[in-house]
Design a protein around this motif. Structure first.
Motif, PDB file in Angstrom:
ATOM      1  N   GLY A  75       0.783  -1.227   0.000  1.00 38.05           N
ATOM      2  CA  GLY A  75       0.000   0.000   0.000  1.00 38.05           C
ATOM      3  C   GLY A  75       0.812   1.273   0.000  1.00 38.05           C
ATOM      4  O   GLY A  75       0.258   2.366   0.150  1.00 38.05           O
ATOM      5  N   VAL A  76       2.136   1.169  -0.184  1.00 35.12           N
ATOM      6  CA  VAL A  76       3.007   2.345  -0.186  1.00 35.12           C
ATOM      7  C   VAL A  76       3.092   2.902  -1.604  1.00 35.12           C
ATOM      8  O   VAL A  76       3.388   2.154  -2.548  1.00 35.12           O
ATOM      9  CB  VAL A  76       4.414   1.996   0.327  1.00 35.12           C
ATOM     10  CG1 VAL A  76       5.313   3.218   0.317  1.00 35.12           C
ATOM     11  CG2 VAL A  76       4.348   1.397   1.727  1.00 35.12           C
ATOM     12  N   GLU A  77       2.843   4.182  -1.764  1.00 36.87           N
ATOM     13  CA  GLU A  77       2.984   4.809  -3.077  1.00 36.87           C
ATOM     14  C   GLU A  77       4.461   4.899  -3.441  1.00 36.87           C
ATOM     15  O   GLU A  77       5.271   5.399  -2.659  1.00 36.87           O
ATOM     16  CB  GLU A  77       2.373   6.203  -3.078  1.00 36.87           C
ATOM     17  CG  GLU A  77       0.848   6.200  -3.039  1.00 36.87           C
ATOM     18  CD  GLU A  77       0.286   7.602  -3.070  1.00 36.87           C
ATOM     19  OE1 GLU A  77      -0.853   7.765  -3.534  1.00 36.87           O
ATOM     20  OE2 GLU A  77       0.979   8.536  -2.606  1.00 36.87           O
ATOM     21  N   VAL A  78       4.789   4.417  -4.649  1.00 37.04           N
ATOM     22  CA  VAL A  78       6.181   4.381  -5.092  1.00 37.04           C
ATOM     23  C   VAL A  78       6.334   5.230  -6.343  1.00 37.04           C
ATOM     24  O   VAL A  78       5.560   5.100  -7.294  1.00 37.04           O
ATOM     25  CB  VAL A  78       6.646   2.940  -5.381  1.00 37.04           C
ATOM     26  CG1 VAL A  78       8.111   2.935  -5.821  1.00 37.04           C
ATOM     27  CG2 VAL A  78       6.450   2.060  -4.153  1.00 37.04           C
ATOM     28  N   ARG A  79       7.358   6.079  -6.332  1.00 39.33           N
ATOM     29  CA  ARG A  79       7.734   6.855  -7.510  1.00 39.33           C
ATOM     30  C   ARG A  79       8.990   6.229  -8.110  1.00 39.33           C
ATOM     31  O   ARG A  79      10.001   6.060  -7.410  1.00 39.33           O
ATOM     32  CB  ARG A  79       8.009   8.307  -7.139  1.00 39.33           C
ATOM     33  CG  ARG A  79       8.425   9.180  -8.326  1.00 39.33           C
ATOM     34  CD  ARG A  79       8.775  10.586  -7.870  1.00 39.33           C
ATOM     35  NE  ARG A  79       7.645  11.229  -7.242  1.00 39.33           N
ATOM     36  CZ  ARG A  79       6.677  11.857  -7.891  1.00 39.33           C
ATOM     37  NH1 ARG A  79       6.708  11.912  -9.209  1.00 39.33           N
ATOM     38  NH2 ARG A  79       5.691  12.427  -7.237  1.00 39.33           N
ATOM     39  N   ALA A  80       8.924   5.847  -9.380  1.00 41.26           N
ATOM     40  CA  ALA A  80      10.109   5.344 -10.072  1.00 41.26           C
ATOM     41  C   ALA A  80      10.942   6.535 -10.519  1.00 41.26           C
ATOM     42  O   ALA A  80      10.475   7.383 -11.270  1.00 41.26           O
ATOM     43  CB  ALA A  80       9.703   4.500 -11.276  1.00 41.26           C
ATOM     44  N   ALA A 123       3.507   4.112  -9.030  1.00 38.39           N
ATOM     45  CA  ALA A 123       2.343   4.978  -9.241  1.00 38.39           C
ATOM     46  C   ALA A 123       2.701   6.265  -9.970  1.00 38.39           C
ATOM     47  O   ALA A 123       1.810   6.949 -10.486  1.00 38.39           O
ATOM     48  CB  ALA A 123       1.703   5.317  -7.895  1.00 38.39           C
ATOM     49  N   ALA A 124       3.959   6.625 -10.013  1.00 38.88           N
ATOM     50  CA  ALA A 124       4.398   7.864 -10.654  1.00 38.88           C
ATOM     51  C   ALA A 124       5.868   7.712 -11.033  1.00 38.88           C
ATOM     52  O   ALA A 124       6.513   6.717 -10.681  1.00 38.88           O
ATOM     53  CB  ALA A 124       4.194   9.062  -9.736  1.00 38.88           C
ATOM     54  N   ALA A 125       6.390   8.698 -11.753  1.00 39.94           N
ATOM     55  CA  ALA A 125       7.786   8.624 -12.184  1.00 39.94           C
ATOM     56  C   ALA A 125       8.363  10.028 -12.317  1.00 39.94           C
ATOM     57  O   ALA A 125       7.627  11.011 -12.471  1.00 39.94           O
ATOM     58  CB  ALA A 125       7.905   7.885 -13.522  1.00 39.94           C
ATOM     59  N   SER A 126       9.680  10.109 -12.244  1.00 37.86           N
ATOM     60  CA  SER A 126      10.396  11.378 -12.415  1.00 37.86           C
ATOM     61  C   SER A 126      11.760  11.074 -13.011  1.00 37.86           C
ATOM     62  O   SER A 126      12.179   9.923 -13.075  1.00 37.86           O
ATOM     63  CB  SER A 126      10.532  12.114 -11.082  1.00 37.86           C
ATOM     64  OG  SER A 126      11.293  11.331 -10.165  1.00 37.86           O
ATOM     65  N   TRP A 127      12.464  12.124 -13.451  1.00 34.08           N
ATOM     66  CA  TRP A 127      13.803  11.921 -13.998  1.00 34.08           C
ATOM     67  C   TRP A 127      14.686  13.107 -13.659  1.00 34.08           C
ATOM     68  O   TRP A 127      14.217  14.220 -13.443  1.00 34.08           O
ATOM     69  CB  TRP A 127      13.762  11.719 -15.517  1.00 34.08           C
ATOM     70  CG  TRP A 127      13.478  12.959 -16.308  1.00 34.08           C
ATOM     71  CD1 TRP A 127      12.260  13.535 -16.513  1.00 34.08           C
ATOM     72  CD2 TRP A 127      14.440  13.786 -16.991  1.00 34.08           C
ATOM     73  NE1 TRP A 127      12.381  14.662 -17.284  1.00 34.08           N
ATOM     74  CE2 TRP A 127      13.711  14.839 -17.598  1.00 34.08           C
ATOM     75  CE3 TRP A 127      15.824  13.740 -17.144  1.00 34.08           C
ATOM     76  CZ2 TRP A 127      14.332  15.833 -18.355  1.00 34.08           C
ATOM     77  CZ3 TRP A 127      16.435  14.734 -17.901  1.00 34.08           C
ATOM     78  CH2 TRP A 127      15.701  15.760 -18.496  1.00 34.08           C
ATOM     79  N   ILE A 128      15.996  12.843 -13.595  1.00 35.73           N
ATOM     80  CA  ILE A 128      17.004  13.873 -13.365  1.00 35.73           C
ATOM     81  C   ILE A 128      18.207  13.544 -14.242  1.00 35.73           C
ATOM     82  O   ILE A 128      18.609  12.379 -14.344  1.00 35.73           O
ATOM     83  CB  ILE A 128      17.432  13.939 -11.885  1.00 35.73           C
ATOM     84  CG1 ILE A 128      16.259  14.369 -10.999  1.00 35.73           C
ATOM     85  CG2 ILE A 128      18.601  14.916 -11.694  1.00 35.73           C
ATOM     86  CD1 ILE A 128      16.573  14.374  -9.514  1.00 35.73           C
ATOM     87  N   MET A 129      18.757  14.555 -14.874  1.00 39.26           N
ATOM     88  CA  MET A 129      19.955  14.369 -15.692  1.00 39.26           C
ATOM     89  C   MET A 129      21.176  14.209 -14.784  1.00 39.26           C
ATOM     90  O   MET A 129      21.192  14.687 -13.645  1.00 39.26           O
ATOM     91  CB  MET A 129      20.143  15.574 -16.623  1.00 39.26           C
ATOM     92  CG  MET A 129      21.239  15.395 -17.657  1.00 39.26           C
ATOM     93  SD  MET A 129      20.915  14.059 -18.816  1.00 39.26           S
ATOM     94  CE  MET A 129      19.603  14.788 -19.813  1.00 39.26           C
TER      95      MET A 129
END
Length: 393
Positions: free
Chosen positions: A260-265, A292-298
């Motif tokens: 049940g933990v929201e995870v951001r890739a 549940a969501a995603a983000s990116w960094i250079m």
């Protein structure tokens, strides 16, 4: 082999010839020279990310290796991790950076045994009088009293809750957490106070704390970001030598999501010419695992990280080193890194825009582009202690 002490201006000091001291120095020297007898480079630092110990930028003197005609005949033993203990006066660090989504954070440890060669936190080790190179991943500082200090800070009458970020500098679930259990202690305090927290990690040890995380998730007090740099096991082993392999991190995403933990890739960092082709594949695997969501960094190369990373590239991927650095400089105005707010995380120019567009399209197609709901700060409380006057209502 001789060790020469050199001033900032490059002048050799009197009496500078000294014996090489310490395994870190020996490993650094070992990696700088090539065995003529075996016609191969020495293995620099088995199981470690950095290839040496660059000078601390705050020191007046530095050391350099000088070849004396002798080559070591046997491999040196691997570098061992040393842990020192620190008693912090406070543990909540405040920041006002306009391009990060939090204003406070906690670091249970200084330095990180994961040894990611690209880690932007390496220069922080210079503040301790240590090198951002091998020292950063072998000479660590643990803060065992951090949970008790946190409880005191949260109990101050002037404190106002907002999500605390943990893992934004060094990983709270690096291998030494198994012994010191500082992160678990912090989670226990945060749960007692009903205080929200955002965690970033590459470590699968987070699964040990699923009991606490699941309870916090039910109260909307936690979310976790799991960094997925590459799906290539061999590349990950070279670039992140003490991090669990990519497939194992995806299992962690699945287990957190099942609890049940929201995870951001977090596709972070994107390394141009090395991992950028994997963006869509990483997002697809993360979605399948339950993100549940995603983000990116250079990729970011501040201060001492730039020469460490260039050296790593020349050692492991000499055929791609020039292309990788050319792409980075293209995005940072001709420099290895541009620290300006708003540009340091993503870069600028056509290549950076292309990466951003690819990520947005893939994330939207997979349903990973939505903003996660905010964590709940309204439940915050200071739990009563023995001897406190209890409320009648």
């Amino acid at each position: 082999m001789r060790r020469l002490q050199v001033g900032r201006g490059g002048r050799r000091e009197n009496g500078a010839v000294r014996a090489v001291r310490g395994l870190a120095d020996l490993a650094n020297v070992r990696g700088m020279f090539q065995s003529r007898a075996m016609d191969r480079p020495f293995v620099r630092t088995p199981g470690r990310g950095a290839g040496g110990n660059p000078a601390n930028r705050y020191d007046r003197l530095s050391t350099e290796a000088a070849w004396d005609g002798w080559a070591p005949e046997e491999d040196l033993p691997p570098l061992r991790t040393e842990v020192s203990l620190e008693r912090p006066r406070r543990v909540i660090t405040r920041n006002s950076s306009p391009d990060v989504p939090f204003d406070r954070s906690i670091n249970p440890y200084r330095g990180c045994e994961h040894g990611c060669v690209y880690c932007f936190a390496r220069p922080s080790h210079a503040w301790l009088g240590l090198s951002p190179g091998l020292d950063f991943e072998t000479r660590l500082v643990a803060r065992p009293e951090a949970p008790q200090r946190l409880a005191r800070e949260l109990a101050r009458p002037a404190y106002r809750p907002a999500p605390i970020a943990i893992g934004t500098n060094t990983d709270p679930y690096q291998p030494i957490e198994r012994e010191h259990r500082i992160m678990r202690g912090l989670l226990e305090v945060l749960l007692d106070h009903r205080h929200p927290v955002a965690i970033v990690t590459k470590g699968t040890l987070i699964e040990r704390d699923l009991d606490l995380l699941a309870e916090m998730a039910r109260r909307r007090l936690v979310r976790v970001g799991v960094s997925l740099t590459t799906l290539d096991r061999d590349l990950a082993r070279r670039m992140e030598p003490r991090v669990p392999p990519p497939a194992r991190r995806l299992q962690t995403v699945a287990r957190l999501a099942a609890a049940g933990v929201e995870v951001r890739a977090m596709v972070s960092p994107v390394v141009p010419g090395l991992t950028d082709h994997e963006i869509e594949a990483i997002l697809a695997r993360a979605k399948d695992a339950g993100a549940a969501a995603a983000s990116w960094i250079m990729l970011r190369l501040p201060l001492e990280v730039a020469p460490l990373f260039r050296d790593w590239l020349e050692t492991h991927y000499p055929d791609r080193a020039a292309r990788v650095m050319a792409r980075l400089r293209e995005m940072h105005g001709g420099r290895d890194y541009d620290p300006a707010w708003g540009r340091r995380m993503r870069g600028q120019g056509p290549y950076a825009q292309m990466i951003g567009q690819r990520f947005r399209v893939a994330a939207a197609r997979l349903g990973l582009d939505a903003d996660l709901p905010p964590l709940d700060c309204s439940r915050f409380r200071v739990p009563p202690r023995a001897g406190d006057q209890l409320s009648l209502f």
